[in-house]
Design an enzyme around this catalytic site. Structure first.
Site, short mmCIF file in Angstrom:
data_model
loop_
_atom_site.label_atom_id
_atom_site.label_comp_id
_atom_site.label_asym_id
_atom_site.label_seq_id
_atom_site.Cartn_x
_atom_site.Cartn_y
_atom_site.Cartn_z
N ASP A 286 44.56 41.16 46.96
CA ASP A 286 44.40 42.44 46.28
C ASP A 286 43.16 42.45 45.40
O ASP A 286 42.42 43.43 45.35
CB ASP A 286 45.63 42.74 45.40
CG ASP A 286 46.82 43.15 46.25
OD1 ASP A 286 46.60 43.55 47.41
OD2 ASP A 286 47.96 43.06 45.75
N GLU B 92 40.83 44.22 36.15
CA GLU B 92 41.92 44.82 36.91
C GLU B 92 43.19 44.80 36.07
O GLU B 92 43.63 43.74 35.62
CB GLU B 92 42.11 44.02 38.20
CG GLU B 92 43.42 44.27 38.90
CD GLU B 92 43.70 43.22 39.98
OE1 GLU B 92 42.88 42.29 40.16
OE2 GLU B 92 44.74 43.35 40.63
N ASP C 57 42.11 39.41 40.04
CA ASP C 57 42.94 38.27 40.44
C ASP C 57 42.32 37.56 41.63
O ASP C 57 41.68 38.19 42.48
CB ASP C 57 44.34 38.75 40.85
CG ASP C 57 45.12 39.28 39.66
OD1 ASP C 57 44.73 38.96 38.52
OD2 ASP C 57 46.11 40.00 39.88
N ASP D 218 43.26 36.78 44.44
CA ASP D 218 44.11 36.94 45.63
C ASP D 218 43.58 38.08 46.49
O ASP D 218 42.52 38.64 46.22
CB ASP D 218 45.57 37.18 45.21
CG ASP D 218 45.73 38.47 44.39
OD1 ASP D 218 44.74 39.23 44.28
OD2 ASP D 218 46.82 38.70 43.86
#
Ligand code: TSJ
Length: 637
Positions: A502, A425, A498, A500
């Protein structure tokens, strides 16, 4: 035992003994699935009474001990002596194999359907079963244990003459079933479906175990409300839900549908209230009628010019939500799994009933007709564009051999067996990964931002998407009909995002794409998720990485919670330098990978789970892995 033992009784016990010896033959499996089937079998019998017009309410309770109670307000199972058996009819129902429809009072027997095996099978597979019948002002009762009669049917009380109904209570046998705990949501799903399929019937479900729950399903609109329910989170293209019903050649047909603005087809077919995921003649009849009637209309209304080709069924079903429910006396199931309806009269019945009503409906509702035709014409254009785009990619790869995407940092080893590709990403994390990687075997493909949600886009947009094109060419396998796993250029496809929300969303979008376009990559175990750490802890020049809050706490317990501890919370891959990224997430010796797998037992094919694979040198993470191994991500969002 109160009853006399004759030849008949011995035969009965032998029959039910066969059920206990080979339960799978009668209820499919002895797993949770078979356990739940017991309930459906009993409820089906009560639904038959509703279809015959004598029952309006069915109540299902999961009792504290995981026994089940089913109550209906029908006529009550007949208690008179059955001539052939010389025993009360109700006893025959529970003790003679396949006695289900022997004295039916007309109407359609749902329980004669796909897995309708009769109440005696449930009885045979229950530690105990009791039946209570209210009929003619009296209450009757009988009890069985593992299929055997405990005592003759007896009168246990009186009630009002108009008060009638049947209550069955049973405890699945722990000697038979691998699983004996009922799942509320599984029962809820099927009972709600039953209620949608039987308009006017009120079905309640109660859970009397620790977490008490209760729900009632009651739909006067029947399958029309089913379509409305399925479209709840969608945007319908018009207000009406098209509905028709009728009978032909002793097939009763009910159809409801409505288009929404998505690109997916959600058409569900049922025969005698049982879902037919593989379709069959009834589904063929539906498709024929829809395609023919709408094309005729589109020509007549000049949405299609004489020179233009017909709209295909696929175009007309884009964004379609539909229920096809038929009732048929003698359903024939075909195919490998015996789940495909074969009766040819069902094709004709569905075709003619839908064609007649739809033709009239379109004439009377030209604005709806226009919306449907226009949607299909757009779908047709998109399909043409997609085909052209696909042809171009095909020709390209044939000409250039392999035109790899510019953003790909490929590995030098050419043996796919040794190679892996990291889908990363963001460009900055991609940069770190390129520095960190082991060049020989690790390729890096950075993706910019969120990838396209393939569930929400038409094919032409999907094929035009740069990120998706890059992945397709990098993997080397092609997609759909062209897919060839032997051309796969990397043994492992590793998604690295990541840690998280997202990142999790990007994981989901990536997996959706892979699942829809290259499902074999997942089935064959080539797809993985990388696991970056959440924390870095430094103390006295030593470094620890923690992959969860629990692990951080454990490390803190070990090293002491001192003032001079330096704890860094990683918010993204970009915060790690190349060396850290290598150590924690990419080094095959030390990293944790989650392998994406399809869950065989799960109800929906879209349920993916993760196996967790570790680098060789890591020991203290076992607990973490145990805690997370059951993590399931449902892609059907
Ligand atoms: F499957 C079962 F036997 F366990 C069972 C049957 C369980 C439950 C909860 C309900 C029933 C059931 C059966 N409810 N209602 C009936 N109805 C009949 O069996 C019945 C009643 C009257 C007549 C008649 O012709 O008078 C015929 C039938 C089949």
């Amino acid at each position: 035992m109160a009853n006399e033992y004759g030849a008949d009784q011995i035969q009965i016990l032998e029959g039910l003994e066969a059920v206990r010896k080979r339960p799978g033959m009668y209820i499919g499996s002895i797993s949770a699935r078979g356990l739940h089937h017991l309930v459906y079998e009993i409820v089906d019998n009560a639904v038959d009474e509703a279809l015959a017009g004598f029952c309006s309410e069915i109540d299902v309770t999961i009792n504290e001990d995981n026994s089940i109670t089913v109550v209906d307000n029908g006529r009550g199972i007949p208690v008179g002596i059955n001539k052939k058996a010389g025993r009360p009819a109700v006893e025959v129902v529970f003790t003679v194999l396949h006695a289900g429809g022997k004295f039916g009072g007309g109407g359609y027997k749902v329980s004669g359907g796909l897995h309708g095996v009769g109440a005696s099978v449930v009885n045979a597979l229950s530690e105990w079963l009791t039946v209570d019948i209210k009929r003619d002002g009296k209450i009757y009762n009988q009890r069985y244990e593992r299929g055997a009669v405990c005592y003759d049917l007896k009168e246990v009380g009186t009630c009002g003459k108009e008060e009638t109904g049947t209550t069955v209570k049973f405890l699945p046998d722990k000697e038979i079933f691998e699983e004996t705990i009922y799942d509320y949501d599984t029962l809820k799903h099927r009972l709600r479906e039953m209620a949608f399929l039987t308009k006017g019937l009120k079905i309640s479900l109660h859970d009397e175990r620790e977490e008490k729950k209760s729900e009632t399903f009651h739909y006067e609109g029947g399958i029309k409300e089913f379509v409305q329910y399925l479209n709840t989170s969608k945007t319908p293209l018009y207000d009406d839900i098209m509905y028709c019903e009728g009978s032909k050649d002793e097939v009763y047909v009910e159809i409801a549908f409505q288009h929404n603005d998505s690109y997916n087809e959600a058409v569900y077919s049922f025969v005698n209230n049982i879902t037919t995921p593989e379709g069959g003649t009834h589904l063929t009849g539906f498709r024929n009628a829809l395609t023919k009637t709408l094309n005729d209309y589109a020509r007549k209304a000049k949405f299609l010019k004489d020179s233009e080709s017909n709209l295909t069924g696929e175009d007309l079903r884009e964004g379609l939500t539909a229920i096809i429910s038929i009732k048929i006396g003698d359903p024939q199931f075909e195919g490998q799994t015996k789940q495909k309806l074969g009766n040819s009269e069902a094709r004709g019945a569905v075709d003619s009933i839908l064609s007649d009503s739809l033709e009239i409906y379109l004439e009377q509702n030209p604005s709806v007709a226009k919306i449907i035709c226009e949607k299909a014409i757009l779908a047709q254009r998109a399909r043409d564009a997609a085909r052209k785009a696909r042809d171009i990619t095909r020709r390209k790869s044939a000409l250039d051999g392999m035109a790899l995407p510019g953003k790909l940092a490929d590995c030098s080893d050419k043996n796919p067996e040794n190679c892996e590709i990291y889908i990363v990403e963001g460009d900055s994390a991609g940069g770190s990964a390129k520095k960190a990687r082991s060049r020989a075997t690790q390729a890096i493909l950075p993706l910019r931002g969120k990838i396209l949600n393939v569930e929400k886009a038409r094919l032409d947009r999907i094929y035009g998407n740069e990120e998706i094109k890059a992945m397709i060419t990098a993997f080397g396998t092609g997609i759909h009909d062209d897919f060839d796993i032997s051309k796969l250029r990397y043994n492992k496809i590793i998604i690295m995002t990541d840690a998280d929300v997202d990142g999790a969303h990007i994981d989901t979008l990536m997996l959706t794409f892979l699942y829809r376009f290259m499902p074999d990559l997942i089935k064959e175990g080539h797809v993985y998720l990388a696991m970056p750490p959440l924390y870095k802890l430094e103390k006295n020049r030593k470094v620890w990485y923690a992959y969860s809050d629990d692990e951080l706490n454990r490390i803190l317990e070990e090293v002491g919670r001192d003032q001079n501890n330096r704890i860094q919370r990683y918010k993204g891959l970009g915060e790690m330098d190349a060396e850290q990224l290598w150590e924690t997430t990419m080094d095959p010796e030390r990293r944790i990978l989650k392998r994406v797998v399809m869950d065989e037992e799960a109800q929906s094919e879209l349920d993916l789970t993760f196996d967790i694979l570790m680098g060789d040198k890591v020991e203290p993470r076992r607990e973490f892995i145990e805690n997370n191994a059951k993590f399931v991500e449902n892609l059907d969002i």
